[in-house]
Design a protein around this motif. Structure first.
Motif, PDB file in Angstrom:
ATOM      1  N   UNK A 106     -79.782  11.790 -38.240  1.00 50.62           N
ATOM      2  CA  UNK A 106     -79.246  10.817 -39.199  1.00 50.62           C
ATOM      3  C   UNK A 106     -80.376  10.179 -40.014  1.00 50.62           C
ATOM      4  N   UNK A 107     -81.424   9.753 -39.304  1.00 57.67           N
ATOM      5  CA  UNK A 107     -82.553   9.119 -39.989  1.00 57.67           C
ATOM      6  C   UNK A 107     -83.199  10.046 -40.995  1.00 57.67           C
ATOM      7  N   UNK A 108     -83.346  11.325 -40.613  1.00 52.33           N
ATOM      8  CA  UNK A 108     -83.948  12.309 -41.523  1.00 52.33           C
ATOM      9  C   UNK A 108     -83.076  12.513 -42.755  1.00 52.33           C
ATOM     10  N   UNK A 109     -81.771  12.576 -42.529  1.00 53.47           N
ATOM     11  CA  UNK A 109     -80.852  12.767 -43.661  1.00 53.47           C
ATOM     12  C   UNK A 109     -80.890  11.559 -44.601  1.00 53.47           C
ATOM     13  N   UNK A 110     -80.845  10.344 -44.031  1.00 50.78           N
ATOM     14  CA  UNK A 110     -80.896   9.131 -44.860  1.00 50.78           C
ATOM     15  C   UNK A 110     -82.191   9.081 -45.667  1.00 50.78           C
ATOM     16  N   UNK A 111     -83.305   9.386 -44.996  1.00 54.00           N
ATOM     17  CA  UNK A 111     -84.609   9.321 -45.650  1.00 54.00           C
ATOM     18  C   UNK A 111     -84.701  10.346 -46.773  1.00 54.00           C
ATOM     19  N   UNK A 112     -84.193  11.537 -46.522  1.00 54.44           N
ATOM     20  CA  UNK A 112     -84.235  12.589 -47.541  1.00 54.44           C
ATOM     21  C   UNK A 112     -83.425  12.191 -48.768  1.00 54.44           C
ATOM     22  N   UNK A 113     -82.238  11.658 -48.526  1.00 50.81           N
ATOM     23  CA  UNK A 113     -81.387  11.223 -49.647  1.00 50.81           C
ATOM     24  C   UNK A 113     -82.083  10.132 -50.454  1.00 50.81           C
ATOM     25  N   UNK A 114     -82.729   9.197 -49.754  1.00 46.10           N
ATOM     26  CA  UNK A 114     -83.420   8.099 -50.450  1.00 46.10           C
ATOM     27  C   UNK A 114     -84.552   8.631 -51.319  1.00 46.10           C
ATOM     28  N   UNK A 115     -85.342   9.539 -50.775  1.00 45.18           N
ATOM     29  CA  UNK A 115     -86.481  10.072 -51.529  1.00 45.18           C
ATOM     30  C   UNK A 115     -86.005  10.851 -52.751  1.00 45.18           C
ATOM     31  N   UNK A 116     -84.996  11.695 -52.542  1.00 41.34           N
ATOM     32  CA  UNK A 116     -84.483  12.501 -53.659  1.00 41.34           C
ATOM     33  C   UNK A 116     -83.870  11.602 -54.729  1.00 41.34           C
TER      34      UNK A 116
END
Length: 450
Positions: A423-433
Motif C-alpha cells: 500500500x505504501x509503495x503504491x501511494x508513494x508511486x502515485x504521489x511522485x507520478x
C-alpha cells in the motif's frame, strides 16, 4: 545537505505546532486511558462471543470397520466373526460420534455451529471469512482411529485444524476443543487397551464379544460430555488481550491516520504562503520537497509510536511482545501512512483546496477506524468486518500488533506487513507520478502569478 536542512525546517515547524502535537500525541493517550476503563467489560470473562462457524471435513473413504481392520494387524488377534462384531459398534461410526455426541452436546452446540463439507469448499469459505475454522479428519486419522479402537495397538491419529487468523478468541476456542477431544480419545484408548489386555491374559476369546459393549460405554455421549468443560487459559504461550492493550493498539492505528491528514495539509499551506514557490526558485527540486514531507510524516509516526509504547508500558502495564516485531510492524505501518499522506498532499496541492484533507479527517478516517476495529473489537462484530478490515491501513496495523502481543509467530501476520508495504509503495508511486506530471495546476498558476 540541502535535504537535511529542508527536513530540519519541516520538523521544527511541525514540533512547534502545539495543536498538532496535542492532536497526534496527547489525544490518543487520553482516549486510551478513558476507553481502557470504560470498555474493560468487553474483555472480561463471560464477554459475548458470537457463534463460531466451523466446517468439518471427513476426508477418507467410508467403509465398514471390519474392512479397515482386516488390512491391519487386528487380523492376527481376531477372526472374521470377531472383526464383524465391530461393524455394529455405534462408537466406531466416527462421524456420528464427532458430529452428534461431541459437537452436538448442549454446551458446545451453544457456541459452535458445525457443518460437514468437502475440503475445497471449507478452504474457500475460510479464505472468504464465512468460516472461522475447519477441522479435518483424513484417511490417516481414520485408519489409526480404527486400529486404536479395536486392537491393542496405539498409533498417532493427528487432527488438522485450519483457522482464520482474524479472530484470536474463536481460534483459541476451536484449538482448545480439538485438543480436549484428542486427549479424551487417548484416555479412552488407554482404558480399552487395559480391558483388552485382561481379556487376552484370560485366554477367553469369547469375551471379545463383550468388547463391543465396553467400547459403547467408553465412547458414549455421557463419557464424551466429560470433556466439555473448558476455559480460555488452556492454550499455552498466548497472552490474553486486555482492554488497555487493545485500545492502545486501536488508538495508535487510528491516530497514525491523522498523521497522514496533518501531512497532507503542509504543502498547500506552504504554497499559499509562497514558501513552496521560493523553494523552487532557490533550486530545490520537486523530488526533494516530496521526500522531505514523506520523511517528516514517517518521523512523526515514529514519535507517536514511541510515546504510546512508553505510556502504555509504564502506566497501563501493556506488554507489546517481540521488540523486533514491533519495530517491523511500526515501520511497515508508518511507511503506508506516510505514503498515503503524501499522495493526499499532492492531490491537495494540485486542486488548490483543503476539501480532500477535511473530508478525510472528518469522515473517511472515522469510517476506516470503525472498519479496522479501533472503536469496537472485530471479535464481537459480524464476520465480514474482518474482511473489510484487511482493506484498511489501521486494520492491518492492529492485527499485526495484536498477534505479536499474543505471542503468535510473525508468519501468522506476515501477509499484513507485506500488504502495508505494498500500500505504501503504491501511494508513494502515485504521489511522485502525480506531482511530476505537467499541466495546469493550482501551484503552476500561483508560480506564474509570482
Amino acid at each position: 545537505m540541502m535535504f537535511i536542512n529542508l527536513l530540519k525546517r519541516d520538523l521544527k515547524t511541525a514540533l512547534s505546532d502545539r495543536q498538532a502535537i496535542l492532536t497526534l500525541i496527547v489525544m490518543p493517550i487520553i482516549l486510551v486511558t478513558i476507553l481502557s476503563f470504560a470498555l474493560s467489560g468487553i474483555f472480561e470473562d463471560g464477554a459475548p462471543v458470537s457463534v463460531i462457524q466451523v466446517g468439518v471435513v471427513f476426508d477418507y473413504e467410508a467403509k465398514a470397520p471390519s474392512d479397515y481392520l482386516r488390512d491391519t494387524a487386528a487380523v492376527l488377534l481376531l477372526d472374521d466373526a470377531a472383526l464383524s462384531q465391530f461393524d455394529s459398534v455405534e462408537a466406531l461410526d466416527f462421524e456420528e460420534l464427532f458430529m452428534t455426541d461431541f459437537l452436538g452436546a448442549e454446551e458446545i452446540e451453544e457456541l459452535v455451529s458445525a457443518k460437514v463439507m468437502d475440503r475445497e469448499t471449507a478452504y474457500e469459505r475460510v479464505k472468504e471469512g464465512s468460516l472461522d475454522s475447519v477441522i479435518i479428519f483424513d484417511g490417516n486419522f481414520y485408519s489409526n482411529y480404527m486400529i486404536n479402537s479395536a486392537t491393542p495397538l496405539k498409533n498417532q491419529a493427528p487432527i488438522q485444524v485450519v483457522s482464520n487468523n482474524d479472530n484470536y478468541l474463536k481460534r483459541q476456542i476451536i484449538e482448545m476443543l480439538v485438543d480436549g477431544f484428542s486427549t479424551r480419545m487417548e484416555e479412552m484408548w488407554t482404558v480399552k487397551n487395559l480391558m483388552m489386555g485382561e481379556l487376552l491374559s484370560k485366554g477367553d476369546v469369547a469375551m471379545f464379544e463383550q468388547l463391543g459393549t465396553q467400547l459403547e460405554a467408553l465412547f458414549s455421549a455421557d463419557a464424551t460430555g466429560e470433556m466439555l468443560a473448558f476455559s480460555q487459559e488452556v492454550i499455552k504461550g498466548r497472552t490474553t488481550v486486555t482492554a488497555p492493550a487493545y485500545y492502545t493498539m486501536a488508538m495508535l492505528a487510528m491516530f497514525l491516520l491523522f498523521t497522514a491528514g496533518y501531512g497532507s495539509r503542509l504543502m498547500l499551506e506552504e504554497q499559499e504562503a509562497y514558501t513552496l514557490q521560493r523553494l523552487h526558485m532557490t533550486g530545490v527540486s520537486r523530488w526533494m520537497i516530496l521526500m522531505s514531507k514523506f520523511v517528516l510524516m514517517f518521523l512523526l509516526g515514529m514519535v507517536q509510536l514511541v510515546a504510546m509504547v512508553m505510556f502504555s508500558s509504564i502506566v497501563l502495564g501493556v506488554v507489546w511482545g517481540s521488540l523486533l516485531a514491533v519495530v517491523l510492524t511500526a515501520s511497515a505501518s508508518i511507511f503506508a501512512v506516510a505514503g498515503m499522506g503524501l499522495m493526499i498532499a499532492v492531490y491537495t496541492v494540485r486542486t488548490g483546496n483543503f476539501k480532500v484533507a477535511n473530508m478525510l479527517e472528518s469522515f473517511i478516517f472515522q469510517v476506516m477506524a470503525f472498519l479496522g476495529g479501533s472503536f469496537i473489537p472485530l471479535s464481537v462484530l459480524p464476520g465480514f468486518f474482518k474482511t473489510l478490515s484487511k482493506l484498511t491501513v489501521n486494520g492491518l496495523t492492529m492485527n499485526a500488533f495484536l498477534q505479536n502481543m499474543q505471542g503468535f509467530d510473525m508468519s501468522s501476520y506476515r501477509s499484513d506487513l507485506f500488504a502495508l508495504i505494498a500500500m505504501g509503495t503504491a501511494f508513494l508511486t502515485i504521489a511522485i507520478v502525480a506531482y511530476g506530471r505537467k499541466g495546469k495546476t493550482h501551484e503552476n498558476t500561483i508560480m506564474a502569478e509570482t
